[in-house]
Design a protein around this motif. Structure first.
Motif, PDB file in Angstrom:
ATOM      1  N   THR A  72       0.820  -1.215   0.000  1.00 42.07           N
ATOM      2  CA  THR A  72       0.000   0.000   0.000  1.00 42.07           C
ATOM      3  C   THR A  72       0.855   1.268   0.000  1.00 42.07           C
ATOM      4  N   SER A  73       2.164   1.126   0.013  1.00 41.88           N
ATOM      5  CA  SER A  73       3.042   2.290   0.054  1.00 41.88           C
ATOM      6  C   SER A  73       3.062   2.994  -1.295  1.00 41.88           C
ATOM      7  N   ILE A  74       3.109   4.346  -1.238  1.00 36.27           N
ATOM      8  CA  ILE A  74       3.299   5.113  -2.476  1.00 36.27           C
ATOM      9  C   ILE A  74       4.795   5.374  -2.593  1.00 36.27           C
ATOM     10  N   GLY A  75       5.551   4.317  -2.751  1.00 34.86           N
ATOM     11  CA  GLY A  75       6.988   4.451  -2.918  1.00 34.86           C
ATOM     12  C   GLY A  75       7.366   4.365  -4.379  1.00 34.86           C
ATOM     13  N   TRP A  76       8.657   4.633  -4.670  1.00 37.31           N
ATOM     14  CA  TRP A  76       9.096   4.631  -6.051  1.00 37.31           C
ATOM     15  C   TRP A  76       8.926   3.259  -6.692  1.00 37.31           C
ATOM     16  N   GLU A  77       9.098   2.187  -5.920  1.00 35.03           N
ATOM     17  CA  GLU A  77       8.969   0.856  -6.520  1.00 35.03           C
ATOM     18  C   GLU A  77       7.567   0.647  -7.085  1.00 35.03           C
ATOM     19  N   ASN A  78       6.536   1.048  -6.335  1.00 40.28           N
ATOM     20  CA  ASN A  78       5.174   0.897  -6.842  1.00 40.28           C
ATOM     21  C   ASN A  78       4.904   1.831  -8.023  1.00 40.28           C
ATOM     22  N   LEU A  79       5.471   3.011  -7.970  1.00 44.86           N
ATOM     23  CA  LEU A  79       5.302   3.936  -9.091  1.00 44.86           C
ATOM     24  C   LEU A  79       6.034   3.431 -10.334  1.00 44.86           C
ATOM     25  N   ARG A  80       7.184   2.808 -10.124  1.00 45.01           N
ATOM     26  CA  ARG A  80       7.917   2.218 -11.245  1.00 45.01           C
ATOM     27  C   ARG A  80       7.107   1.083 -11.870  1.00 45.01           C
ATOM     28  N   LEU A  81       6.469   0.282 -11.023  1.00 45.75           N
ATOM     29  CA  LEU A  81       5.634  -0.801 -11.541  1.00 45.75           C
ATOM     30  C   LEU A  81       4.412  -0.253 -12.267  1.00 45.75           C
ATOM     31  N   PHE A  82       3.876   0.860 -11.764  1.00 42.85           N
ATOM     32  CA  PHE A  82       2.761   1.512 -12.465  1.00 42.85           C
ATOM     33  C   PHE A  82       3.178   1.899 -13.878  1.00 42.85           C
ATOM     34  N   MET A  87      -1.346  -2.339  -8.188  1.00 43.68           N
ATOM     35  CA  MET A  87      -2.017  -1.256  -8.884  1.00 43.68           C
ATOM     36  C   MET A  87      -3.303  -0.857  -8.149  1.00 43.68           C
ATOM     37  N   SER A  88      -4.042  -1.827  -7.640  1.00 48.32           N
ATOM     38  CA  SER A  88      -5.258  -1.515  -6.875  1.00 48.32           C
ATOM     39  C   SER A  88      -4.906  -0.762  -5.602  1.00 48.32           C
ATOM     40  N   ALA A  89      -3.834  -1.209  -4.921  1.00 51.90           N
ATOM     41  CA  ALA A  89      -3.421  -0.542  -3.686  1.00 51.90           C
ATOM     42  C   ALA A  89      -2.947   0.885  -3.976  1.00 51.90           C
ATOM     43  N   LEU A  90      -2.257   1.062  -5.102  1.00 51.66           N
ATOM     44  CA  LEU A  90      -1.778   2.400  -5.453  1.00 51.66           C
ATOM     45  C   LEU A  90      -2.951   3.328  -5.739  1.00 51.66           C
ATOM     46  N   GLU A  91      -3.959   2.839  -6.428  1.00 49.10           N
ATOM     47  CA  GLU A  91      -5.147   3.651  -6.705  1.00 49.10           C
ATOM     48  C   GLU A  91      -5.830   4.061  -5.408  1.00 49.10           C
ATOM     49  N   ARG A  92      -5.941   3.122  -4.472  1.00 47.53           N
ATOM     50  CA  ARG A  92      -6.575   3.461  -3.183  1.00 47.53           C
ATOM     51  C   ARG A  92      -5.750   4.499  -2.436  1.00 47.53           C
TER      52      ARG A  92
END
Length: 274
Positions: A4-14, A41-46
């Motif tokens: 659920t973190s808005i970290g660079w790794e999740n943004l990179r995956l986005f 992606m669902s966690a990032l949207e939330r």
């Protein structure tokens, strides 16, 4: 990193999902599974409070908000790449490769093929009979005697390994025993016990003694068959036959220097298997 973190790794995956247009192609590019990418992606949207994708049967299409985020992140990504890029003429990237004594010996003879011409990686051999911890990056690439089962690891079968006794022509028929925690050493210990001419604690020394015509050494055939001064003095031992696998972390295998090293290692094994 928590999903659920808005970290660079999740943004990179986005960015990977948005550019690929779907989970499966993004999974191949990133080494993550489609299920993991879908959850992230669902966690990032939330976490962002925005709808980033329109989910369709054939893929993921970025929404207008998703496209706006892509544009913003592209600038950040470019800055990160500039900041982390190796300086021109700087040190070559380090690749740590772990393998047992015999595989290390085999690969050292082919060092120029692995590092490239001119060299574009700095290769560190870690010769060890024990299995190093790839998930914790004790090594980036491991050559192992079995298929990887740990979560997050990827493997490729390189071929079969067999063991046989070797000696120099005219050498006395007396065993050179290796005192080590390896299948071949344990097998020899069961077969001959204390009835050995000489004991060594380093496997390589058994080869040295065999080449000096001191006795019989138990060697992998990919080593023994290539020694001009040795010949087989017995059959291969079925109990010691096993597969050899190249193992790396799912994420690390996409690093350019790791990918190049893997491709070169596989080419060497493909060629020598013919």
């Amino acid at each position: 990193m928590h999903e659920t973190s808005i970290g660079w790794e999740n943004l990179r995956l986005f960015l990977a999902v948005a550019r690929a247009g779907g989970l499966s192609p993004a999974a191949r590019a990133t080494g993550s599974s489609p299920a993991t990418l879908g959850r992230r992606m669902s966690a990032l949207e939330r976490a962002l409070g925005r709808e980033l994708f329109v989910r369709r049967d054939r893929g993921y299409e970025p929404t207008p908000e998703g496209r706006a985020l892509m544009d913003e992140l592209a600038e950040i990504e470019a800055r990160i790449l500039r900041l982390t890029a190796a300086p021109a003429g700087g040190a070559r990237p380090l690749v740590k490769l772990s393998a047992g004594t015999w595989t290390t010996l085999f690969l050292l003879e082919r060092l120029d093929e692995i590092v490239g011409a001119p060299p574009d990686i700095r290769l560190r051999f870690i010769a060890a009979e024990s299995v190093l911890d790839i998930p914790h990056r004790e090594a980036l690439i491991g050559l192992r005697n079995r298929r990887p089962t740990e979560t997050g690891l990827a493997g490729r079968r390189l071929g079969a390994v067999n063991f046989a006794p070797y000696a120099a022509p005219g050498a006395p028929a007396r065993w050179i025993k290796v005192v080590a925690d390896t299948p071949s050493a344990r097998w020899l210990d069961r077969e001959i016990g204390a009835d050995a001419f000489c004991e060594v604690s380093t496997p390589r020394n058994s080869l040295d003694l065999a080449l000096a015509a001191a006795g019989v050494a138990l060697l992998p055939t990919f080593v023994g068959d290539r020694q001009a001064g040795l010949e087989r003095v017995g059959e291969t031992i079925p109990e010691l036959a096993h597969e050899q696998w190249l193992v790396t972390h799912q994420h690390d295998r996409h690093l350019p220097e790791v990918r190049r090293t893997i491709d070169r290692l596989c080419a060497i094994y493909d060629r020598t298997a013919r």
